[in-house]
Every structure is written in structure tokens, then in C-alpha cells.
Design a protein around this motif. Structure first.
Motif, PDB file in Angstrom:
ATOM      1  N   PHE A   5      40.842 -14.460 -14.935  1.00  0.00           N
ATOM      2  CA  PHE A   5      39.427 -14.448 -14.506  1.00  0.00           C
ATOM      3  C   PHE A   5      39.301 -14.942 -13.066  1.00  0.00           C
ATOM      4  O   PHE A   5      38.631 -14.331 -12.240  1.00  0.00           O
ATOM      5  CB  PHE A   5      38.579 -15.307 -15.448  1.00  0.00           C
ATOM      6  CG  PHE A   5      37.171 -15.512 -14.959  1.00  0.00           C
ATOM      7  CD1 PHE A   5      36.224 -14.515 -15.096  1.00  0.00           C
ATOM      8  CD2 PHE A   5      36.802 -16.700 -14.340  1.00  0.00           C
ATOM      9  CE1 PHE A   5      34.926 -14.702 -14.639  1.00  0.00           C
ATOM     10  CE2 PHE A   5      35.516 -16.894 -13.871  1.00  0.00           C
ATOM     11  CZ  PHE A   5      34.566 -15.896 -14.030  1.00  0.00           C
ATOM     12  N   TRP A   6      39.933 -16.061 -12.754  1.00  0.00           N
ATOM     13  CA  TRP A   6      39.813 -16.638 -11.409  1.00  0.00           C
ATOM     14  C   TRP A   6      40.505 -15.781 -10.357  1.00  0.00           C
ATOM     15  O   TRP A   6      40.102 -15.770  -9.194  1.00  0.00           O
ATOM     16  CB  TRP A   6      40.355 -18.065 -11.386  1.00  0.00           C
ATOM     17  CG  TRP A   6      39.442 -19.001 -12.109  1.00  0.00           C
ATOM     18  CD1 TRP A   6      39.674 -19.643 -13.288  1.00  0.00           C
ATOM     19  CD2 TRP A   6      38.119 -19.381 -11.708  1.00  0.00           C
ATOM     20  NE1 TRP A   6      38.582 -20.395 -13.664  1.00  0.00           N
ATOM     21  CE2 TRP A   6      37.608 -20.244 -12.693  1.00  0.00           C
ATOM     22  CE3 TRP A   6      37.302 -19.065 -10.619  1.00  0.00           C
ATOM     23  CZ2 TRP A   6      36.345 -20.803 -12.626  1.00  0.00           C
ATOM     24  CZ3 TRP A   6      36.048 -19.631 -10.555  1.00  0.00           C
ATOM     25  CH2 TRP A   6      35.579 -20.479 -11.554  1.00  0.00           C
ATOM     26  N   LEU A   7      41.530 -15.055 -10.742  1.00  0.00           N
ATOM     27  CA  LEU A   7      42.194 -14.143  -9.813  1.00  0.00           C
ATOM     28  C   LEU A   7      41.346 -12.893  -9.554  1.00  0.00           C
ATOM     29  O   LEU A   7      41.314 -12.366  -8.446  1.00  0.00           O
ATOM     30  CB  LEU A   7      43.574 -13.736 -10.348  1.00  0.00           C
ATOM     31  CG  LEU A   7      44.660 -14.807 -10.296  1.00  0.00           C
ATOM     32  CD1 LEU A   7      45.915 -14.329 -11.010  1.00  0.00           C
ATOM     33  CD2 LEU A   7      44.975 -15.172  -8.850  1.00  0.00           C
ATOM     34  N   ALA A   8      40.636 -12.413 -10.543  1.00  0.00           N
ATOM     35  CA  ALA A   8      39.840 -11.193 -10.427  1.00  0.00           C
ATOM     36  C   ALA A   8      38.459 -11.436  -9.825  1.00  0.00           C
ATOM     37  O   ALA A   8      37.852 -10.514  -9.257  1.00  0.00           O
ATOM     38  CB  ALA A   8      39.693 -10.536 -11.796  1.00  0.00           C
ATOM     39  N   PRO A  10      37.240 -12.955  -7.047  1.00  0.00           N
ATOM     40  CA  PRO A  10      37.003 -12.553  -5.646  1.00  0.00           C
ATOM     41  C   PRO A  10      36.974 -11.036  -5.464  1.00  0.00           C
ATOM     42  O   PRO A  10      36.192 -10.512  -4.681  1.00  0.00           O
ATOM     43  CB  PRO A  10      38.171 -13.190  -4.875  1.00  0.00           C
ATOM     44  CG  PRO A  10      38.657 -14.295  -5.740  1.00  0.00           C
ATOM     45  CD  PRO A  10      38.390 -13.859  -7.153  1.00  0.00           C
ATOM     46  N   LEU A  11      37.807 -10.333  -6.205  1.00  0.00           N
ATOM     47  CA  LEU A  11      37.838  -8.878  -6.107  1.00  0.00           C
ATOM     48  C   LEU A  11      36.528  -8.271  -6.623  1.00  0.00           C
ATOM     49  O   LEU A  11      35.983  -7.340  -6.026  1.00  0.00           O
ATOM     50  CB  LEU A  11      39.032  -8.327  -6.889  1.00  0.00           C
ATOM     51  CG  LEU A  11      39.283  -6.828  -6.765  1.00  0.00           C
ATOM     52  CD1 LEU A  11      39.532  -6.449  -5.317  1.00  0.00           C
ATOM     53  CD2 LEU A  11      40.456  -6.423  -7.625  1.00  0.00           C
ATOM     54  N   VAL A  12      36.011  -8.780  -7.708  1.00  0.00           N
ATOM     55  CA  VAL A  12      34.746  -8.296  -8.274  1.00  0.00           C
ATOM     56  C   VAL A  12      33.594  -8.578  -7.303  1.00  0.00           C
ATOM     57  O   VAL A  12      32.745  -7.709  -7.052  1.00  0.00           O
ATOM     58  CB  VAL A  12      34.488  -8.934  -9.656  1.00  0.00           C
ATOM     59  CG1 VAL A  12      33.079  -8.629 -10.151  1.00  0.00           C
ATOM     60  CG2 VAL A  12      35.529  -8.451 -10.663  1.00  0.00           C
ATOM     61  N   VAL A  13      33.550  -9.779  -6.745  1.00  0.00           N
ATOM     62  CA  VAL A  13      32.496 -10.125  -5.776  1.00  0.00           C
ATOM     63  C   VAL A  13      32.584  -9.218  -4.558  1.00  0.00           C
ATOM     64  O   VAL A  13      31.584  -8.677  -4.089  1.00  0.00           O
ATOM     65  CB  VAL A  13      32.584 -11.626  -5.373  1.00  0.00           C
ATOM     66  CG1 VAL A  13      31.675 -11.924  -4.203  1.00  0.00           C
ATOM     67  CG2 VAL A  13      32.259 -12.516  -6.555  1.00  0.00           C
ATOM     68  N   PHE A  14      33.791  -9.025  -4.027  1.00  0.00           N
ATOM     69  CA  PHE A  14      33.979  -8.144  -2.877  1.00  0.00           C
ATOM     70  C   PHE A  14      33.528  -6.716  -3.197  1.00  0.00           C
ATOM     71  O   PHE A  14      32.837  -6.078  -2.409  1.00  0.00           O
ATOM     72  CB  PHE A  14      35.441  -8.151  -2.426  1.00  0.00           C
ATOM     73  CG  PHE A  14      35.713  -7.234  -1.270  1.00  0.00           C
ATOM     74  CD1 PHE A  14      35.299  -7.567   0.016  1.00  0.00           C
ATOM     75  CD2 PHE A  14      36.360  -6.024  -1.470  1.00  0.00           C
ATOM     76  CE1 PHE A  14      35.544  -6.720   1.076  1.00  0.00           C
ATOM     77  CE2 PHE A  14      36.606  -5.168  -0.418  1.00  0.00           C
ATOM     78  CZ  PHE A  14      36.189  -5.515   0.867  1.00  0.00           C
ATOM     79  N   GLY A  15      33.896  -6.223  -4.360  1.00  0.00           N
ATOM     80  CA  GLY A  15      33.479  -4.879  -4.774  1.00  0.00           C
ATOM     81  C   GLY A  15      31.970  -4.760  -4.874  1.00  0.00           C
ATOM     82  O   GLY A  15      31.387  -3.755  -4.470  1.00  0.00           O
ATOM     83  N   GLY A  16      31.316  -5.795  -5.391  1.00  0.00           N
ATOM     84  CA  GLY A  16      29.853  -5.787  -5.474  1.00  0.00           C
ATOM     85  C   GLY A  16      29.215  -5.742  -4.097  1.00  0.00           C
ATOM     86  O   GLY A  16      28.232  -5.013  -3.870  1.00  0.00           O
ATOM     87  N   LEU A  17      29.753  -6.512  -3.163  1.00  0.00           N
ATOM     88  CA  LEU A  17      29.225  -6.497  -1.791  1.00  0.00           C
ATOM     89  C   LEU A  17      29.416  -5.138  -1.126  1.00  0.00           C
ATOM     90  O   LEU A  17      28.536  -4.644  -0.414  1.00  0.00           O
ATOM     91  CB  LEU A  17      29.876  -7.594  -0.951  1.00  0.00           C
ATOM     92  CG  LEU A  17      29.462  -9.021  -1.281  1.00  0.00           C
ATOM     93  CD1 LEU A  17      30.302 -10.017  -0.504  1.00  0.00           C
ATOM     94  CD2 LEU A  17      27.989  -9.225  -0.996  1.00  0.00           C
ATOM     95  N   VAL A  18      30.567  -4.502  -1.359  1.00  0.00           N
ATOM     96  CA  VAL A  18      30.827  -3.164  -0.815  1.00  0.00           C
ATOM     97  C   VAL A  18      29.793  -2.180  -1.342  1.00  0.00           C
ATOM     98  O   VAL A  18      29.236  -1.367  -0.589  1.00  0.00           O
ATOM     99  CB  VAL A  18      32.264  -2.708  -1.140  1.00  0.00           C
ATOM    100  CG1 VAL A  18      32.449  -1.217  -0.861  1.00  0.00           C
ATOM    101  CG2 VAL A  18      33.273  -3.521  -0.347  1.00  0.00           C
TER     102      VAL A  18
END
Length: 183
Positions: A5-8, A10-18
């Protein structure tokens, strides 16, 4: 599982911002257009003194008050001599006043009188009235973001359209369409 969860995250947040940025870029909305609480409302009550020793066609140019903004469609332009974009938009204002016959009134924002007179003397004076806003309070009452800024006011003294920044060719086309609706 907790580590994944903690590894994924930042990727989920970045994808949402994109996704959000992409939607804003492709929305077709003019991002330079800022909302105005005044559009559709009466102009604020104000009274500004004239720019001393300013003349137009041999007559002194009077100051500006809210009482001057009824009777005909007018453009209220907030300007200053030290404003580089104001200098860039000035030929457009001259054309609107001379060729289109649009009455333009000016609010001289936080400027020195001699600089404002020199600015208008050099570039021409499109304004029928010029009020001096030394403290900048009147501009703030207009919902001012930064100069130059222009407001199209109808014959009843209601703000109908706002232009933030210099009036460019694209903005001029939109402004002329708004003027045509009001006349």
C-alpha cells in the motif's frame, strides 16, 4: 500488504494528478479568464479626482465616479504608466475609442500624475474621464486582480463583461461581440 500500500500510494496520487491536469488542459476553457463577482451587478459606488492638467481635444478631462457610468455602454479600463502590458494594449483602446466610437473611461492605478500625463501624451488619450486611484481602494472594490483590467458596463451601470490582462486580438473579438449584444 501494508508495505505494498505504501509503495503504491505515491503512484496512485501521481496518476490522479495527471488525470486532473489532463482534464483541465483539454476542457477547452480559457484558463486566463477569471471569474468576477461584479458581472451582472451594479458598478460599485465611487468617486475619483481627475488627473490634474490632463486635456483631451483642448478641454480638461474630468475625474470619474460611478455616476458617469450610466446612459451608454462604456468600457472601464484600469491602467498605469509603469505597466508594460498597459502600453501594449493602448493601441487597441485608441482604436476602440476612435474607430468603434466606444466611450472609454480610465482608472489610473497607483501612479504619479506626471508619469500618467506623459504616458497619455505620448500614446494618445482614449479616455473621456480619468479618475486617479492613488491608494488602489477603488480598483479593489471592482474586484481587481492586476493591471491592466477592463470592465464592460451597460447603459444601466451594470458590469457585463470583464477582461483580465491586456486586450489582445482574441479578447477584442469577444469584447466587440459583447458590445454588439448591449447596443
Amino acid at each position: 500488504m501494508g508495505r505494498l500500500f505504501w509503495l503504491a500510494l505515491p503512484l496512485v496520487v501521481f496518476g490522479g494528478l495527471v488525470v486532473i491536469f489532463f482534464m483541465q488542459l483539454t476542457s477547452g476553457r480559457d484558463v486566463s479568464e477569471l471569474p468576477s463577482a461584479l458581472v451582472g451587478k451594479q458598478v460599485p459606488r465611487f468617486s475619483l479626482p481627475p488627473l490634474e492638467d490632463l486635456n483631451r481635444e483642448g478641454a480638461p478631462v474630468p475625474g470619474l465616479s460611478s455616476d458617469n457610468l450610466t446612459g451608454t455602454v462604456k468600457l472601464v479600463n484600469i491602467f498605469a504608466s509603469w505597466c508594460v502590458p498597459c502600453r501594449a494594449e493602448h493601441p487597441v483602446l485608441m482604436a476602440l475609442a476612435e474607430q468603434d466610437g466606444l466611450p472609454i473611461v480610465g482608472i489610473n492605478y497607483k501612479d504619479k500624475g506626471e508619469n500618467a500625463r506623459r504616458f497619455l501624451g505620448t500614446l494618445g488619450n482614449p479616455y473621456t474621464h480619468v479618475g486617479v486611484d492613488v491608494q488602489g481602494r477603488t480598483a479593489i472594490e471592482w474586484g481587481f486582480y492586476g493591471i491592466p483590467e477592463s470592465f464592460l458596463v451597460d447603459a444601466q451601470g451594470r458590469v457585463r463583461h470583464k477582461i483580465v490582462g491586456p486586450i489582445t486580438a482574441d479578447k477584442l473579438q469577444t469584447l466587440r461581440a459583447e458590445i454588439a449584444k448591449l447596443q
